[in-house]
Design a protein around this motif. Structure first.
Motif, PDB file in Angstrom:
ATOM      1  N   LYS A 277      52.512 -66.870  96.200  1.00 64.09           N
ATOM      2  CA  LYS A 277      53.828 -65.596  95.790  1.00 64.09           C
ATOM      3  C   LYS A 277      52.521 -64.749  95.710  1.00 64.09           C
ATOM      4  N   PHE A 278      51.160 -65.038  94.597  1.00 62.36           N
ATOM      5  CA  PHE A 278      50.835 -63.825  94.605  1.00 62.36           C
ATOM      6  C   PHE A 278      49.061 -63.846  95.043  1.00 62.36           C
ATOM      7  N   GLY A 279      48.614 -64.797  96.112  1.00 60.80           N
ATOM      8  CA  GLY A 279      47.244 -64.273  96.678  1.00 60.80           C
ATOM      9  C   GLY A 279      47.025 -65.900  96.518  1.00 60.80           C
ATOM     10  N   PRO A 280      45.446 -66.096  97.153  1.00 58.67           N
ATOM     11  CA  PRO A 280      44.777 -67.497  97.591  1.00 58.67           C
ATOM     12  C   PRO A 280      44.056 -67.680  95.640  1.00 58.67           C
ATOM     13  N   GLY A 281      43.951 -66.453  95.548  1.00 62.75           N
ATOM     14  CA  GLY A 281      42.297 -66.128  94.479  1.00 62.75           C
ATOM     15  C   GLY A 281      43.134 -66.095  93.214  1.00 62.75           C
ATOM     16  N   ILE A 282      44.794 -66.118  93.139  1.00 58.23           N
ATOM     17  CA  ILE A 282      44.831 -66.093  91.599  1.00 58.23           C
ATOM     18  C   ILE A 282      45.167 -67.049  90.402  1.00 58.23           C
ATOM     19  N   ILE A 283      45.062 -68.262  91.221  1.00 55.64           N
ATOM     20  CA  ILE A 283      44.608 -69.048  89.800  1.00 55.64           C
ATOM     21  C   ILE A 283      43.622 -70.722  90.835  1.00 55.64           C
ATOM     22  N   GLY A 284      43.010 -71.196  90.002  1.00 50.06           N
ATOM     23  CA  GLY A 284      41.991 -72.074  90.542  1.00 50.06           C
ATOM     24  C   GLY A 284      41.693 -72.490  89.456  1.00 50.06           C
TER      25      GLY A 284
ATOM     26  N   LEU B 271      34.833 -74.865  97.094  1.00 52.36           N
ATOM     27  CA  LEU B 271      35.466 -75.259  98.387  1.00 52.36           C
ATOM     28  C   LEU B 271      36.745 -76.638  98.902  1.00 52.36           C
ATOM     29  N   ALA B 272      36.512 -77.756  98.313  1.00 55.72           N
ATOM     30  CA  ALA B 272      36.944 -78.740  98.152  1.00 55.72           C
ATOM     31  C   ALA B 272      39.040 -78.302  98.277  1.00 55.72           C
ATOM     32  N   VAL B 273      38.557 -77.208  96.656  1.00 54.37           N
ATOM     33  CA  VAL B 273      40.242 -76.598  96.596  1.00 54.37           C
ATOM     34  C   VAL B 273      40.571 -76.167  96.892  1.00 54.37           C
ATOM     35  N   HIS B 274      39.918 -75.122  98.059  1.00 57.30           N
ATOM     36  CA  HIS B 274      40.323 -74.178  99.638  1.00 57.30           C
ATOM     37  C   HIS B 274      40.280 -75.234 100.603  1.00 57.30           C
TER      38      HIS B 274
ATOM     39  N   ALA C 144      32.491 -69.118  91.694  1.00 56.48           N
ATOM     40  CA  ALA C 144      31.228 -68.989  92.527  1.00 56.48           C
ATOM     41  C   ALA C 144      32.217 -68.770  94.087  1.00 56.48           C
ATOM     42  N   SER C 145      33.649 -68.238  93.283  1.00 53.52           N
ATOM     43  CA  SER C 145      34.269 -67.617  94.572  1.00 53.52           C
ATOM     44  C   SER C 145      33.961 -66.144  94.704  1.00 53.52           C
TER      45      SER C 145
ATOM     46  N   ALA D 197      51.842 -76.853  92.406  1.00 55.06           N
ATOM     47  CA  ALA D 197      52.887 -75.717  91.134  1.00 55.06           C
ATOM     48  C   ALA D 197      51.834 -74.534  91.946  1.00 55.06           C
ATOM     49  N   MET D 198      50.419 -74.854  91.076  1.00 55.81           N
ATOM     50  CA  MET D 198      49.148 -73.542  91.775  1.00 55.81           C
ATOM     51  C   MET D 198      49.652 -73.230  93.156  1.00 55.81           C
ATOM     52  N   ASP D 199      49.894 -73.830  94.375  1.00 56.64           N
ATOM     53  CA  ASP D 199      50.179 -73.840  95.458  1.00 56.64           C
ATOM     54  C   ASP D 199      50.974 -73.172  95.508  1.00 56.64           C
ATOM     55  N   ARG D 200      52.672 -72.991  94.697  1.00 55.71           N
ATOM     56  CA  ARG D 200      53.573 -71.936  94.895  1.00 55.71           C
ATOM     57  C   ARG D 200      52.875 -70.758  94.321  1.00 55.71           C
ATOM     58  N   ILE D 201      52.498 -70.326  93.259  1.00 52.63           N
ATOM     59  CA  ILE D 201      51.729 -69.445  93.179  1.00 52.63           C
ATOM     60  C   ILE D 201      51.039 -68.529  93.721  1.00 52.63           C
TER      61      ILE D 201
END
Length: 335
Positions: free
Chosen positions: A320-327, A214-217, A334-335, A313-317
């Motif tokens: 481009k590829f969707g919010p769940g692609i990296i974290g 949740l904090a990341v989102h 938990a996602s 960098a993760m925001d750019r990814i």
């Protein structure tokens, strides 16, 4: 070219969202926040509607606008328990007229750009977005009962019937023509992300991982909106319908994952959970300010600077590829 002035193979880019009547303000704010996760250009239309410019979203999700609408509807239903009626079209008029044609409680109606005038034609003039009851009555007196008949009448004649500006607008909208852009309206003064558990949860590791997710989102939502939070509120919902909430202020306004995570963990520790059966968690960023108002200070913390570079960098990814692609690895289950 179509009557709307775009190639017939073009893609509709305006979404009009109608929430249920008398929706509580907090629930409406949460729907707006879901919309900002889809597009950076959202125009709130209080008390229960909104416009969304889809051009940016289509770059990431593809040109199937109906699928985009269905995805949003699933999100509002599953996360908020709110069903919505969604219309999608090339212009605000077409999208808003379409959403009004969706039967309650909810659904999606997407009108292809090249079909807008044809789709509008059989509708009663009073169903055309922007035509009020008095205008409809006037048109009825002259035998103009449908949008198609209105479109067939010369604009000059419609101007004589309804008046100059109103007549020009009505004649254009009957043809699906509406040059108005979606204009971002002031964003909500808070930003909330939340998660419900399929079953009552006692596992501390699961709760901790969910809170990190949740904090990341929340951080990404704030950064996309160009905002920073001065305070966080953590709300825990328990089996039996009870809840616990606590608010604390951040040392400095921030939209960075590390800062939000640190305070979120402190709030969770303050709850003193032992055997409480959780059914849901919500994390809200409050007292928001524009990101450009946050003072930029020189930092000698190289580890933090490296994390901020990685965050960007993760925001750019994700863009481009969707919010769940990296974290964070801990959030994967938990996602």
């Amino acid at each position: 070219m179509t009557a709307e002035g775009v190639p017939a193979g073009g893609v509709s880019t305006v979404m009009h969202v109608r929430c249920p009547d008398r929706l509580p303000e907090e629930a409406y704010r949460q729907v707006l926040e879901e919309l900002t996760g889809l597009s950076a250009v959202v125009q709130a239309l209080p008390p229960s509607a909104a416009l969304v410019e889809l051009k940016g979203a289509l770059r990431y999700y593809g040109p199937d606008t109906r699928r985009l609408g269905e995805m949003l509807r699933v999100r509002t239903l599953s996360r908020l328990g709110v069903d919505v009626r969604i219309g999608i079209g090339l212009s605000i008029t077409v999208a808003a007229t379409a959403s009004a044609q969706v039967l309650e409680p909810g659904g999606v109606l997407a009108v292809a750009p090249g079909q807008a005038a044809h789709w509008l034609a059989p509708l009663p003039v009073q169903a055309l977005h922007g035509i009020g009851p008095r205008q409809a009555d006037t048109l009825h007196e002259y035998g103009i009962h449908t949008a198609g008949l209105l479109a067939a009448v010369s604009p000059a004649t419609v101007q004589r019937l309804l008046g100059g500006k109103a007549g020009r607008t009505a004649a254009d909208r009957a043809r699906g023509i509406d040059p108005r852009p979606v204009v971002p309206r002031t964003l909500p003064c808070s930003a909330t992300v939340h998660r419900s558990f399929d079953r009552h949860t006692l596992d501390g590791a699961t709760v901790r991982a969910t809170l990190l997710d949740l904090a990341v989102h929340l951080g990404r939502l704030l950064r996309r909106r160009g905002q920073a939070a001065r305070a966080l509120t953590l709300t825990l919902r328990f089996a039996g319908g009870t809840s616990w909430a606590k608010t604390r202020r951040l040392p400095e306004p921030s939209a960075h994952d590390d800062d939000l995570r640190t305070l979120a963990y402190r709030l969770m520790d303050a709850a003193g959970l032992q055997r409480g059966r959780l059914t849901g968690i919500a994390l809200k960023g409050e007292d928001l300010i524009n990101a450009d108002q946050v003072a930029q200070q020189i930092s000698l913390d190289t580890a933090r600077e490296a994390r901020l570079v990685a965050e960007a960098a993760m925001d750019r990814i994700r863009d481009k590829f969707g919010p769940g692609i990296i974290g964070p690895a801990a959030t994967r289950h938990a996602s």
